[in-house]
Scaffold this active site. Structure first.
Site, PDB file in Angstrom:
ATOM      1  N   MET A  77       0.840  -1.200   0.000  1.00 15.84           N
ATOM      2  CA  MET A  77       0.000   0.000   0.000  1.00 15.84           C
ATOM      3  C   MET A  77       0.877   1.253   0.000  1.00 15.84           C
ATOM      4  O   MET A  77       0.404   2.345   0.341  1.00 15.84           O
ATOM      5  CB  MET A  77      -0.948  -0.011   1.197  1.00 15.84           C
ATOM      6  CG  MET A  77      -1.921  -1.189   1.141  1.00 15.84           C
ATOM      7  SD  MET A  77      -3.440  -0.916   2.046  1.00 15.84           S
ATOM      8  CE  MET A  77      -2.826  -0.686   3.701  1.00 15.84           C
TER       9      MET A  77
ATOM     10  N   ALA B  78       4.050   3.950   0.999  1.00 15.93           N
ATOM     11  CA  ALA B  78       4.752   4.437   2.197  1.00 15.93           C
ATOM     12  C   ALA B  78       5.844   3.415   2.540  1.00 15.93           C
ATOM     13  O   ALA B  78       5.945   2.926   3.669  1.00 15.93           O
ATOM     14  CB  ALA B  78       3.789   4.663   3.365  1.00 15.93           C
TER      15      ALA B  78
ATOM     16  N   GLU C 297       5.752 -11.616   6.966  1.00 10.12           N
ATOM     17  CA  GLU C 297       5.231 -12.283   8.168  1.00 10.12           C
ATOM     18  C   GLU C 297       4.699 -11.265   9.163  1.00 10.12           C
ATOM     19  O   GLU C 297       3.999 -11.631  10.103  1.00 10.12           O
ATOM     20  CB  GLU C 297       6.338 -13.136   8.806  1.00 10.12           C
ATOM     21  CG  GLU C 297       6.697 -14.361   7.966  1.00 10.12           C
ATOM     22  CD  GLU C 297       7.782 -15.214   8.596  1.00 10.12           C
ATOM     23  OE1 GLU C 297       8.441 -14.742   9.566  1.00 10.12           O
ATOM     24  OE2 GLU C 297       7.999 -16.335   8.115  1.00 10.12           O
TER      25      GLU C 297
ATOM     26  N   ARG D  22       2.182   2.481   9.465  1.00 12.77           N
ATOM     27  CA  ARG D  22       1.371   3.154  10.490  1.00 12.77           C
ATOM     28  C   ARG D  22       2.232   3.736  11.611  1.00 12.77           C
ATOM     29  O   ARG D  22       1.722   4.514  12.425  1.00 12.77           O
ATOM     30  CB  ARG D  22       0.317   2.200  11.052  1.00 12.77           C
ATOM     31  CG  ARG D  22      -0.796   1.899  10.057  1.00 12.77           C
ATOM     32  CD  ARG D  22      -2.009   1.251  10.705  1.00 12.77           C
ATOM     33  NE  ARG D  22      -3.156   1.252   9.810  1.00 12.77           N
ATOM     34  CZ  ARG D  22      -3.479   0.253   8.985  1.00 12.77           C
ATOM     35  NH1 ARG D  22      -2.737  -0.838   8.943  1.00 12.77           N
ATOM     36  NH2 ARG D  22      -4.535   0.351   8.196  1.00 12.77           N
TER      37      ARG D  22
ATOM     38  N   HIS E  13       9.042   1.147   3.338  1.00  9.52           N
ATOM     39  CA  HIS E  13      10.108   1.178   4.345  1.00  9.52           C
ATOM     40  C   HIS E  13      10.978  -0.066   4.173  1.00  9.52           C
ATOM     41  O   HIS E  13      10.791  -0.830   3.213  1.00  9.52           O
ATOM     42  CB  HIS E  13       9.511   1.279   5.754  1.00  9.52           C
ATOM     43  CG  HIS E  13       8.442   0.260   6.040  1.00  9.52           C
ATOM     44  ND1 HIS E  13       8.687  -1.091   6.079  1.00  9.52           N
ATOM     45  CD2 HIS E  13       7.108   0.389   6.256  1.00  9.52           C
ATOM     46  CE1 HIS E  13       7.574  -1.744   6.343  1.00  9.52           C
ATOM     47  NE2 HIS E  13       6.590  -0.867   6.439  1.00  9.52           N
TER      48      HIS E  13
ATOM     49  N   GLY F 158      11.004  -2.852   5.582  1.00  6.28           N
ATOM     50  CA  GLY F 158      10.264  -4.122   5.542  1.00  6.28           C
ATOM     51  C   GLY F 158       9.869  -4.441   4.114  1.00  6.28           C
ATOM     52  O   GLY F 158      10.064  -5.569   3.626  1.00  6.28           O
ATOM     53  N   HIS F 159       9.311  -3.444   3.423  1.00  9.02           N
ATOM     54  CA  HIS F 159       8.972  -3.632   2.005  1.00  9.02           C
ATOM     55  C   HIS F 159      10.239  -3.920   1.186  1.00  9.02           C
ATOM     56  O   HIS F 159      10.216  -4.751   0.276  1.00  9.02           O
ATOM     57  CB  HIS F 159       8.322  -2.367   1.443  1.00  9.02           C
ATOM     58  CG  HIS F 159       7.025  -1.984   2.108  1.00  9.02           C
ATOM     59  ND1 HIS F 159       6.893  -0.864   2.885  1.00  9.02           N
ATOM     60  CD2 HIS F 159       5.811  -2.577   2.092  1.00  9.02           C
ATOM     61  CE1 HIS F 159       5.640  -0.768   3.320  1.00  9.02           C
ATOM     62  NE2 HIS F 159       4.963  -1.790   2.865  1.00  9.02           N
TER      63      HIS F 159
HETATM   64  P1  AMP Z   1       1.531  -2.906   3.474  1.00  6.39           P
HETATM   65  O1  AMP Z   1       2.095  -1.872   2.537  1.00  6.39           O
HETATM   66  O2  AMP Z   1       1.553  -2.487   4.908  1.00  6.39           O
HETATM   67  O3  AMP Z   1       0.207  -3.455   3.016  1.00  6.39           O
HETATM   68  O4  AMP Z   1       2.540  -4.118   3.407  1.00  6.39           O
HETATM   69  C1  AMP Z   1       2.901  -4.699   2.180  1.00  6.39           C
HETATM   70  C2  AMP Z   1       3.665  -5.966   2.466  1.00  6.39           C
HETATM   71  O5  AMP Z   1       4.821  -5.643   3.232  1.00  6.39           O
HETATM   72  C3  AMP Z   1       2.844  -6.974   3.293  1.00  6.39           C
HETATM   73  O6  AMP Z   1       3.095  -8.274   2.799  1.00  6.39           O
HETATM   74  C4  AMP Z   1       3.404  -6.798   4.677  1.00  6.39           C
HETATM   75  O7  AMP Z   1       3.301  -7.947   5.490  1.00  6.39           O
HETATM   76  C5  AMP Z   1       4.860  -6.488   4.352  1.00  6.39           C
HETATM   77  N1  AMP Z   1       5.489  -5.797   5.492  1.00  6.39           N
HETATM   78  C6  AMP Z   1       5.039  -4.685   6.121  1.00  6.39           C
HETATM   79  N2  AMP Z   1       5.844  -4.366   7.152  1.00  6.39           N
HETATM   80  C7  AMP Z   1       6.808  -5.312   7.178  1.00  6.39           C
HETATM   81  C8  AMP Z   1       7.944  -5.553   8.028  1.00  6.39           C
HETATM   82  N3  AMP Z   1       8.240  -4.764   9.052  1.00  6.39           N
HETATM   83  N4  AMP Z   1       8.722  -6.615   7.752  1.00  6.39           N
HETATM   84  C9  AMP Z   1       8.435  -7.444   6.705  1.00  6.39           C
HETATM   85  N5  AMP Z   1       7.391  -7.274   5.878  1.00  6.39           N
HETATM   86  C10 AMP Z   1       6.588  -6.219   6.123  1.00  6.39           C
END
Ligand code: AMP
Length: 287
Positions: A32, A34, A152, A191, A36, A38-39
């Site tokens: 979505m 933003a 995860e 978030r 970081h 993790g992405h």
């Molecule tokens: P989002 O943009 O929050 O919908 O996340 C997109 C993908 O990134 C999803 O598969 C999340 O699980 C993954 N994601 C978000 N934060 C992290 C993180 N800290 N570590 C690993 N994957 C993450």
């Protein structure tokens, strides 16, 4: 291949045409935005395991309930594109709502997540996983990847997407990627943007509660849950749930590999976190 930005299904088809013709493996990272670290870990893993990396950036309205943060969700598209380029992403798919929901967001055909969609996150957010699975199914159909990569961090989402791919015979490999944390243990999340300095410190309650739970792993699931819950409820957050499950989110049936999950509100921000835990034999791990 330099970075191509596709806004429509047609542009996406064109961008992936030669990859398909030459039978290169396509990997999809749904996000979505933003973005970081993790992405970025998801992108790196996808780069390592496939030939063509597609990142979708779409803030999906149907996974937010009325009163949740759809309008406020951080949108940093310019910086996201720079990050994708640096990470060696081949295609960014950034559709608008009309592309993903041509008939509107109400009343269309949706994916029912089944009973697993009603527990944990689904208990607090009853329509959330229907929205998630519906948009993930659409993205999988539009991109047609060989493999799709999910963090995860959203463990229940990962389990449900894996189950959808299996139950609906989608023929896509679903790969889970470990959680990336800040140096002090806070799980990275878009978030986290919402947190004040005080709330940022309070948010460490979640990862500390997980660590307390993991510390009790040798004594079994009930002890893990009790230790995590005690650490969480004595912290400055409002705990939604602390749960110990097996790897498929069912009640644990004894020792072995399990998952410890937590959700809590820090001020007005709802955060989730989880960790691997090995129950019963004293050997513990944390992601
Ligand atoms: P989002 O943009 O929050 O919908 O996340 C997109 C993908 O990134 C999803 O598969 C999340 O699980 C993954 N994601 C978000 N934060 C992290 C993180 N800290 N570590 C690993 N994957 C993450």
């Amino acid at each position: 291949m330099s970075l191509t930005v596709a806004r429509t299904a047609e542009e996406l088809r064109t961008a992936l045409c030669s990859a398909r013709e030459t039978r290169r493996r396509i990997g999809l990272v749904p996000t979505m935005g933003a973005l970081h670290d993790g992405h970025r870990r998801l992108m790196r893993t996808t780069r390592d395991r496939t030939d063509v990396v597609v990142v979708s950036i779409f803030v999906n309205p149907t996974q937010f309930a009325a009163g949740e943060d759809f309008g406020a969700y951080p949108r940093t598209f310019g910086a996201d594109l720079d990050g994708c380029e640096t990470a060696g992403v081949d295609v960014v798919f950034a559709p608008d709502v009309a592309t993903m929901y041509p008939e509107g967001t109400d009343g269309g055909v949706v994916i029912d997540p089944g009973s697993l969609g009603t527990v944990l996150e689904g208990a607090s957010r009853p329509t959330h996983f229907q929205g998630v699975l519906t948009v993930v199914a659409k993205l999988l159909h539009l991109v047609g990847p060989d493999a799709a990569f999910f963090g995860e961090k959203d463990y229940q989402q990962l389990v449900l997407v894996r189950r959808m791919a299996r139950d609906l015979c989608m023929g896509v490999e679903v790969v889970g990627v470990p959680i990336v944390r800040e140096p002090d243990g806070l799980a990275m999340s878009s978030r986290n943007h919402y947190l004040s300095a005080t709330e940022r410190a309070d948010a460490l309650t979640l990862s500390r509660a997980l660590a307390a739970g993991v510390g009790a792993a040798g004594d079994g699931a009930a002890a893990v849950r009790a230790a995590a819950e005690e650490a969480a409820v004595t912290g400055p957050v409002e705990v939604d749930y602390v749960a110990v499950t097996d790897l498929d989110l069912a009640p644990p049936s004894g020792g072995g590999d399990a998952r410890l999950l937590i959700a809590a509100r820090v001020g007005t921000t709802r955060l989730i976190d989880n960790t691997a835990v090995r129950l019963g034999d004293g050997a513990t791990t944390r992601s």
